[in-house]
Design a protein around this motif. Sequence first.
Motif, PDB file in Angstrom:
ATOM      1  N   GLN A  92      40.102  46.035  32.784  1.00 22.68           N
ATOM      2  CA  GLN A  92      39.812  47.333  32.165  1.00 22.68           C
ATOM      3  C   GLN A  92      39.056  47.119  30.851  1.00 22.68           C
ATOM      4  O   GLN A  92      38.089  47.827  30.553  1.00 22.68           O
ATOM      5  CB  GLN A  92      41.102  48.093  31.904  1.00 22.68           C
ATOM      6  N   ALA A  93      39.493  46.094  30.103  1.00 28.51           N
ATOM      7  CA  ALA A  93      38.835  45.797  28.828  1.00 28.51           C
ATOM      8  C   ALA A  93      37.386  45.364  29.052  1.00 28.51           C
ATOM      9  O   ALA A  93      36.520  45.586  28.217  1.00 28.51           O
ATOM     10  CB  ALA A  93      39.604  44.710  28.088  1.00 28.51           C
ATOM     11  N   ALA A  94      37.127  44.747  30.211  1.00 26.27           N
ATOM     12  CA  ALA A  94      35.770  44.303  30.522  1.00 26.27           C
ATOM     13  C   ALA A  94      34.909  45.458  31.032  1.00 26.27           C
ATOM     14  O   ALA A  94      33.765  45.240  31.435  1.00 26.27           O
ATOM     15  CB  ALA A  94      35.821  43.182  31.549  1.00 26.27           C
ATOM     16  N   GLY A  95      35.488  46.637  31.044  1.00 23.61           N
ATOM     17  CA  GLY A  95      34.705  47.820  31.400  1.00 23.61           C
ATOM     18  C   GLY A  95      34.572  48.061  32.896  1.00 23.61           C
ATOM     19  O   GLY A  95      33.712  48.798  33.358  1.00 23.61           O
ATOM     20  N   ILE A  96      35.460  47.432  33.643  1.00 18.59           N
ATOM     21  CA  ILE A  96      35.425  47.624  35.101  1.00 18.59           C
ATOM     22  C   ILE A  96      36.222  48.871  35.465  1.00 18.59           C
ATOM     23  O   ILE A  96      37.197  49.218  34.782  1.00 18.59           O
ATOM     24  CB  ILE A  96      35.971  46.357  35.793  1.00 18.59           C
ATOM     25  N   SER A  97      35.833  49.552  36.530  1.00 16.18           N
ATOM     26  CA  SER A  97      36.458  50.833  36.877  1.00 16.18           C
ATOM     27  C   SER A  97      37.955  50.660  37.164  1.00 16.18           C
ATOM     28  O   SER A  97      38.404  49.591  37.593  1.00 16.18           O
ATOM     29  CB  SER A  97      35.766  51.434  38.096  1.00 16.18           C
ATOM     30  N   GLN A  98      38.683  51.714  36.913  1.00 16.56           N
ATOM     31  CA  GLN A  98      40.147  51.649  37.029  1.00 16.56           C
ATOM     32  C   GLN A  98      40.616  51.249  38.417  1.00 16.56           C
ATOM     33  O   GLN A  98      41.497  50.411  38.571  1.00 16.56           O
ATOM     34  CB  GLN A  98      40.730  53.023  36.680  1.00 16.56           C
ATOM     35  N   SER A  99      39.997  51.841  39.447  1.00 16.82           N
ATOM     36  CA  SER A  99      40.480  51.566  40.807  1.00 16.82           C
ATOM     37  C   SER A  99      40.289  50.092  41.154  1.00 16.82           C
ATOM     38  O   SER A  99      41.158  49.477  41.779  1.00 16.82           O
ATOM     39  CB  SER A  99      39.789  52.470  41.816  1.00 16.82           C
ATOM     40  N   VAL A 100      39.150  49.518  40.723  1.00 19.87           N
ATOM     41  CA  VAL A 100      38.922  48.092  40.995  1.00 19.87           C
ATOM     42  C   VAL A 100      39.915  47.253  40.197  1.00 19.87           C
ATOM     43  O   VAL A 100      40.522  46.310  40.730  1.00 19.87           O
ATOM     44  CB  VAL A 100      37.470  47.682  40.638  1.00 19.87           C
ATOM     45  N   ALA A 101      40.114  47.611  38.933  1.00 24.51           N
ATOM     46  CA  ALA A 101      41.029  46.839  38.086  1.00 24.51           C
ATOM     47  C   ALA A 101      42.439  46.861  38.672  1.00 24.51           C
ATOM     48  O   ALA A 101      43.104  45.825  38.773  1.00 24.51           O
ATOM     49  CB  ALA A 101      41.036  47.403  36.671  1.00 24.51           C
ATOM     50  N   VAL A 102      42.891  48.045  39.082  1.00 24.63           N
ATOM     51  CA  VAL A 102      44.258  48.170  39.604  1.00 24.63           C
ATOM     52  C   VAL A 102      44.405  47.413  40.923  1.00 24.63           C
ATOM     53  O   VAL A 102      45.349  46.629  41.103  1.00 24.63           O
ATOM     54  CB  VAL A 102      44.637  49.656  39.781  1.00 24.63           C
ATOM     55  N   SER A 103      43.457  47.596  41.836  1.00 24.09           N
ATOM     56  CA  SER A 103      43.617  46.919  43.132  1.00 24.09           C
ATOM     57  C   SER A 103      43.477  45.403  42.979  1.00 24.09           C
ATOM     58  O   SER A 103      44.171  44.644  43.658  1.00 24.09           O
ATOM     59  CB  SER A 103      42.642  47.474  44.176  1.00 24.09           C
ATOM     60  N   SER A 104      42.599  44.948  42.062  1.00 23.73           N
ATOM     61  CA  SER A 104      42.493  43.504  41.852  1.00 23.73           C
ATOM     62  C   SER A 104      43.803  42.954  41.283  1.00 23.73           C
ATOM     63  O   SER A 104      44.265  41.893  41.707  1.00 23.73           O
ATOM     64  CB  SER A 104      41.377  43.160  40.863  1.00 23.73           C
ATOM     65  N   GLY A 105      44.363  43.683  40.313  1.00 22.37           N
ATOM     66  CA  GLY A 105      45.625  43.236  39.715  1.00 22.37           C
ATOM     67  C   GLY A 105      46.697  43.059  40.770  1.00 22.37           C
ATOM     68  O   GLY A 105      47.398  42.037  40.818  1.00 22.37           O
ATOM     69  N   ILE A 106      46.808  44.058  41.649  1.00 18.42           N
ATOM     70  CA  ILE A 106      47.827  43.993  42.704  1.00 18.42           C
ATOM     71  C   ILE A 106      47.534  42.828  43.643  1.00 18.42           C
ATOM     72  O   ILE A 106      48.421  42.032  43.975  1.00 18.42           O
ATOM     73  CB  ILE A 106      47.887  45.332  43.475  1.00 18.42           C
ATOM     74  N   ALA A 107      46.262  42.685  44.053  1.00 14.23           N
ATOM     75  CA  ALA A 107      45.902  41.632  45.013  1.00 14.23           C
ATOM     76  C   ALA A 107      46.166  40.249  44.427  1.00 14.23           C
ATOM     77  O   ALA A 107      46.770  39.393  45.085  1.00 14.23           O
ATOM     78  CB  ALA A 107      44.435  41.776  45.414  1.00 14.23           C
ATOM     79  N   VAL A 108      45.724  40.036  43.182  1.00 14.12           N
ATOM     80  CA  VAL A 108      45.919  38.717  42.565  1.00 14.12           C
ATOM     81  C   VAL A 108      47.412  38.400  42.443  1.00 14.12           C
ATOM     82  O   VAL A 108      47.850  37.293  42.750  1.00 14.12           O
ATOM     83  CB  VAL A 108      45.233  38.655  41.173  1.00 14.12           C
ATOM     84  N   ALA A 109      48.202  39.401  42.027  1.00 15.15           N
ATOM     85  CA  ALA A 109      49.644  39.176  41.873  1.00 15.15           C
ATOM     86  C   ALA A 109      50.276  38.798  43.210  1.00 15.15           C
ATOM     87  O   ALA A 109      51.103  37.884  43.291  1.00 15.15           O
ATOM     88  CB  ALA A 109      50.309  40.409  41.296  1.00 15.15           C
ATOM     89  N   LEU A 110      49.876  39.505  44.281  1.00 16.80           N
ATOM     90  CA  LEU A 110      50.489  39.232  45.581  1.00 16.80           C
ATOM     91  C   LEU A 110      50.078  37.864  46.120  1.00 16.80           C
ATOM     92  O   LEU A 110      50.883  37.156  46.724  1.00 16.80           O
ATOM     93  CB  LEU A 110      50.129  40.334  46.590  1.00 16.80           C
ATOM     94  N   ILE A 111      48.816  37.494  45.881  1.00 16.45           N
ATOM     95  CA  ILE A 111      48.350  36.200  46.407  1.00 16.45           C
ATOM     96  C   ILE A 111      48.974  35.047  45.609  1.00 16.45           C
ATOM     97  O   ILE A 111      49.529  34.116  46.193  1.00 16.45           O
ATOM     98  CB  ILE A 111      46.812  36.121  46.378  1.00 16.45           C
ATOM     99  N   LEU A 112      48.897  35.138  44.260  1.00 15.72           N
ATOM    100  CA  LEU A 112      49.505  34.066  43.454  1.00 15.72           C
ATOM    101  C   LEU A 112      51.024  34.025  43.662  1.00 15.72           C
ATOM    102  O   LEU A 112      51.646  32.978  43.532  1.00 15.72           O
ATOM    103  CB  LEU A 112      49.188  34.261  41.969  1.00 15.72           C
ATOM    104  N   GLY A 113      51.590  35.166  44.009  1.00 16.47           N
ATOM    105  CA  GLY A 113      53.036  35.235  44.240  1.00 16.47           C
ATOM    106  C   GLY A 113      53.482  34.425  45.443  1.00 16.47           C
ATOM    107  O   GLY A 113      54.665  34.109  45.588  1.00 16.47           O
ATOM    108  N   LEU A 114      52.544  34.088  46.337  1.00 17.05           N
ATOM    109  CA  LEU A 114      52.916  33.274  47.503  1.00 17.05           C
ATOM    110  C   LEU A 114      53.134  31.816  47.117  1.00 17.05           C
ATOM    111  O   LEU A 114      53.816  31.072  47.810  1.00 17.05           O
ATOM    112  CB  LEU A 114      51.818  33.358  48.571  1.00 17.05           C
ATOM    113  N   LEU A 115      52.512  31.424  46.001  1.00 15.88           N
ATOM    114  CA  LEU A 115      52.518  30.014  45.616  1.00 15.88           C
ATOM    115  C   LEU A 115      53.934  29.460  45.369  1.00 15.88           C
ATOM    116  O   LEU A 115      54.293  28.419  45.933  1.00 15.88           O
ATOM    117  CB  LEU A 115      51.620  29.828  44.386  1.00 15.88           C
TER     118      LEU A 115
END
Lengths: 356, 283
Positions: A92-115
């Motif tokens: 969000q701070a990098a000026g990326i749209s909210q929907s992309v920021a939110v879905s990326s946050g969720i995706a990254v958390a779920l993928i790294l969470g498998l580790l």
Amino acid sequence: MMDKADFREILVILVKRWILIFLAIELVFFAVFGTNYLSLRNLQNILLTSTVVLLLATGQTFVIITGGIDLSVGFMVGFSGVICAKVMVSLQAAGISQSVAVSSGIAVALILGLLPGLINGLLVARLRVPPFIATFGMYGIAYGFAEIISNNVPIHNLPTLVSSIGHGYLIYWLPEKAFTFFKIPENLTRLELQNLVPIVPNVTVIAFIFVAIFAFILAKTRFGQHTYAIGGSVDAAERAGINVKRHLIKVYMISSFFASLAGVCYVLMFITGRAPAGSARLLDAVVAVVIGGASLYGGTGSIGGTIIGVLIIGVLQIGLVNLGVPTYNLYIAVGCILILAVLVDQFLPKLVHGKD
Amino acid sequence: MKPLLEVRNITKRFGGLTAVDNMDMKIFPGEVVGLLGDNGAGKSTLIKVISGVYRANKGKIFFAGKETRIDNPMHALKIGIETIYQDLALAENLNVYSNIFLGREKLKRFLGLIKILDHDYMLAESRKVLDQLEIEVPSLKKQIRTLSGGQRQAVAISRSIYWDAKLLIMDEPTAALGVVEQKNVLNLIKTLSSQDIPVLIISHQLHDVFSVASRLVIMRRGKKIAERMTKETTTDEIVGLIVGSIPGDYHDVNTDTAKGSDVNRRHFASKSGKNHRPKQNQG
């Protein structure tokens, strides 16, 4: 007239269903002594409070059926929550749209969470580290990393989209006027807004979709059958050609997936990422699984039972709040229920066996 | 008639110890063969070579007329050599038909795309194989843990038969069972052989072996020392051969058994079947 055999049979049925009866008694008790306990709002509160525990307990059910335990899930909630929040805030701070920021946050958390699950699985299955030790180690490691990622402070200032998802409901209903999905109906007066009935929190919907999918997998598929078989006898499973090691790794990954999902739901509900989030829910999750009929020795358990176990704790928690009893009493109550569950488990076979 | 299984000159050493020494044996279709010998005679090592647990240092195995290398237990299972060990390897928390199909579950499509377990099919097929073997269990939906020892063994055997076992090897099948159960298992062995499935049975319960086996192979110190048709021998002769008080036919290894033979004889005569696994085989 009822003879002795009939009586015994009824008793066996009652005892087998004791968790359902216990849940019913709880509900009746709080309905009588509480205030508006059975109101729609209050019942939805129970679902909402239970979400994190439900997710943790679902993953935990798989692990416990194989005869293991996953203690890392407590701090996995904070770990994935912090990652999720951090990614959202940074994008969000990098000026990326909210929907992309939110879905990326969720995706990254779920993928790294498998580790952590993968590492737990490798330790337990390949290197034969006892599950208690491997996941307890991961418990500390996950917490440490969560603190590092969050710089020791809760992560705030998340995109506003997070709260509209996390505080949103599946259905909004204004009697005789409006009925919408996911969005509050437009052009409502202040009074109409007050009378609007929100039904089923979004977070609960998300949780139930995943819980339902994995309940199906456990009960109906080959994967589920092999999970039970490994819990029954590793030797038998191996001899039957099941790749036990690979299966165990998958099971620990399922558990850490659910823990990360719980972390994401935590972020959605509380609009913050905190490292210690959810650590107190570990006990609740394990207790829910055990109340639900799973044996810590492996081989038994079901998602249906776990859901009832989760509800027993959730109903109690909200009930104590409703009665104005300090919530630390919940720990005493949960502890007592756990011991009761184990006692019933121990004496039930005798009762059933006596019938034969 | 051609033998289904033939082992030739099988030798298995553990370090300096020769557990199986130049062993020959044949098993014909439909035959029940008793493999006898004292603790440490090499019986268990031999069957572990046949079932793929150990690799022999020397010798050949012929199965169904072809020379076969059996590299591991899964390979043995694949070609149809099934070993029923005492622990049976059943999942106690699963029901009878789930155990029969464990690892090879029958699936069906649910809503056209997801594969789920086909319980009806597995139940019906399991019932068929149990009927074929005249096995009675209370219900195929009961968990294994609720069954008796003999019933469990019957389930393990039916699983082998359903998955097309050509040869069954049974290690002490009656050791842990009650009297009635022992009888049931022995009857089951007879049923198997009447359906042309040969059984190789190891047991210290000479009485049991005599009641089912048509041929007896006696080992001593890793060697085959005698072979007898059951009809043409007596328990006394067999005990003598096992402990060495009667010299063997093939190898004269009877030199220093005198001091132990009385004890051994009593051991066998009293049918105290719960033997310890020979230490040398574990190594």
